[in-house]
Design a protein around this motif. Sequence first.
Motif, short mmCIF file in Angstrom:
data_model
loop_
_atom_site.label_atom_id
_atom_site.label_comp_id
_atom_site.label_asym_id
_atom_site.label_seq_id
_atom_site.Cartn_x
_atom_site.Cartn_y
_atom_site.Cartn_z
N ALA A 1 -64.98 -5.19 -60.61
CA ALA A 1 -66.26 -5.19 -61.32
C ALA A 1 -66.95 -6.55 -61.20
CB ALA A 1 -66.05 -4.83 -62.79
N VAL A 2 -66.21 -7.63 -61.40
CA VAL A 2 -66.81 -8.96 -61.30
C VAL A 2 -67.29 -9.23 -59.87
CG1 VAL A 2 -66.36 -11.44 -61.45
CG2 VAL A 2 -65.53 -9.92 -63.25
N ALA A 3 -66.47 -8.88 -58.89
CA ALA A 3 -66.86 -9.12 -57.50
C ALA A 3 -68.08 -8.28 -57.11
CB ALA A 3 -65.69 -8.82 -56.57
N ASP A 4 -68.17 -7.04 -57.61
CA ASP A 4 -69.33 -6.21 -57.32
C ASP A 4 -70.60 -6.80 -57.92
OD1 ASP A 4 -68.03 -4.31 -55.81
OD2 ASP A 4 -67.85 -2.84 -57.42
N VAL A 5 -70.51 -7.26 -59.17
CA VAL A 5 -71.70 -7.82 -59.83
C VAL A 5 -72.07 -9.16 -59.20
CG1 VAL A 5 -72.65 -8.61 -62.03
CG2 VAL A 5 -71.24 -6.54 -61.95
N ALA A 6 -71.07 -9.92 -58.75
CA ALA A 6 -71.37 -11.15 -58.02
C ALA A 6 -72.11 -10.84 -56.72
CB ALA A 6 -70.08 -11.92 -57.72
N GLY A 7 -71.78 -9.71 -56.10
CA GLY A 7 -72.52 -9.28 -54.92
C GLY A 7 -73.97 -8.95 -55.26
N ALA A 8 -74.19 -8.34 -56.42
CA ALA A 8 -75.56 -8.07 -56.86
C ALA A 8 -76.31 -9.37 -57.11
CB ALA A 8 -75.53 -7.21 -58.12
N ARG A 9 -75.64 -10.35 -57.68
CA ARG A 9 -76.26 -11.66 -57.91
C ARG A 9 -76.71 -12.28 -56.59
NH1 ARG A 9 -71.97 -15.53 -59.99
NH2 ARG A 9 -71.32 -15.26 -57.81
N ARG A 10 -75.85 -12.23 -55.58
CA ARG A 10 -76.18 -12.78 -54.26
C ARG A 10 -77.40 -12.08 -53.66
NH1 ARG A 10 -71.96 -10.60 -50.71
NH2 ARG A 10 -73.34 -8.80 -51.01
N ASP A 11 -77.41 -10.73 -53.73
CA ASP A 11 -78.51 -10.00 -53.12
C ASP A 11 -79.80 -10.17 -53.91
OD1 ASP A 11 -76.72 -9.22 -51.23
OD2 ASP A 11 -76.47 -7.18 -51.96
N TYR A 12 -79.68 -10.26 -55.24
CA TYR A 12 -80.88 -10.48 -56.05
C TYR A 12 -81.45 -11.87 -55.82
CZ TYR A 12 -84.05 -10.89 -59.99
OH TYR A 12 -85.17 -11.10 -60.76
N LEU A 13 -80.59 -12.84 -55.56
CA LEU A 13 -81.05 -14.20 -55.25
C LEU A 13 -81.97 -14.16 -54.03
CD1 LEU A 13 -80.57 -17.21 -56.14
CD2 LEU A 13 -78.85 -17.30 -54.33
N ASP A 14 -81.61 -13.40 -53.02
CA ASP A 14 -82.46 -13.25 -51.83
C ASP A 14 -83.71 -12.43 -52.15
OD1 ASP A 14 -80.69 -14.68 -50.30
OD2 ASP A 14 -79.63 -12.91 -49.54
N GLU A 15 -83.53 -11.34 -52.87
CA GLU A 15 -84.65 -10.44 -53.19
C GLU A 15 -85.72 -11.14 -54.01
OE1 GLU A 15 -85.03 -7.09 -56.54
OE2 GLU A 15 -83.61 -6.55 -54.97
N SER A 16 -85.31 -11.99 -54.94
CA SER A 16 -86.24 -12.63 -55.87
C SER A 16 -86.78 -13.95 -55.36
CB SER A 16 -85.54 -12.86 -57.21
OG SER A 16 -84.46 -13.77 -57.07
#
Length: 373
Positions: free
Chosen positions: A237-252
């Motif tokens: 769960a933590v690794a998946d959400v960290a992946g979302a953080r990485r992708d949102y960093l690029d998206e935003s």
Amino acid sequence: MEHLEIGRAKRARRVYSFDDVAIVPSRRTRDREDVSTQWRIDAFTFELPFLAAPMDSVMSPATAIAFGRFGGLGVLDLEGLWTRYDDPASLIDEIVDLPPHEATARMQAIYEAPIRSELIAARLGEIRAAGVPVAGALSPQRTQEFYNDVITAGVDLFVIRGTTVSAEHVSRTAEPLNLKQFIYELDVPVIVGGAATYTAALHLMRTGAAGVLVGFGGGAASTTRRVLGIHAPMATAVADVAGARRDYLDESGGRYVHVIADGGLGNSGEIVKAIASGADAVMLGAALARATDAPGRGRHWGAEARHDRLPRGNRVEVGTVGSMEEILFGPARHADGTSNLIGALRHAMATTGYVDLKEFQRAEMIVSPTTHA
């Protein structure tokens, strides 16, 4: 991504708990004195990457102040006894002493008392007067009702915490909380959760949240897995959400959202693995409930345990191992990871050669399902 066949009509992804993974030392080591455990969110810097969970067994105004002075962030439950009663000390003592078979029903009765706006202001004001950062938590269901009182009283960070929180709650009977509009209109950073998947976390990040709590039904006092059949092993769960953080960093275009592990963090090894899995900080419940100066004095319970219709938690005995200061900084009197939590984190970081938390998120991890370390 490995999928297993449960039966002809259902496949499932293999996921991992903290017991299933371990951290591997690198070629480099560091001196512990060179390691920094500082955590920064918005305009605030904390010496410890620890938030104290908004649970009556863990946080009172007094323990929130003490935790803040130690360098962490104490989060007060604004739906707890401290905002329902002028002096809840005797009721906390009663809950602590209840026989296990009577605890749930009696807690349901005790928590029927209404939440009082003036007590929200008084408790947050007490913490603010002590000169430490002020944080309070409401569930999504109560946020619309009381957030004006919270903002008027003054908080530095606001936490919306539930068993699970979505950015797209749908209801045919009530107007759901519009998280994006709500966060946009606030002047303080908002931490939201729990979430346990990449998609759910990405949607929460898009609401403007400063941080996302990761976890679902994994705490020591929770029976969500048994009652609802829902659970999220925390390493994945933590690794998946960290992946979302990485992708949102690029998206935003560069907006960083903090990942905060919340649940299943009962010892220092699990805290270390949470940060190595990608967490920026951790929210601690049972680990702090073991303090001799915690309100629960070795008993622990959360909001799920007092639900008026479907309790999904118990008041549990976690025991005591020392003062809050000893739990955070030692010296440890037991070799079980329940004391000197920050010392263990610093030692793990130094042993693997990393000097700060962001670097430590890159630590090599292995899967070892048969070894529970």
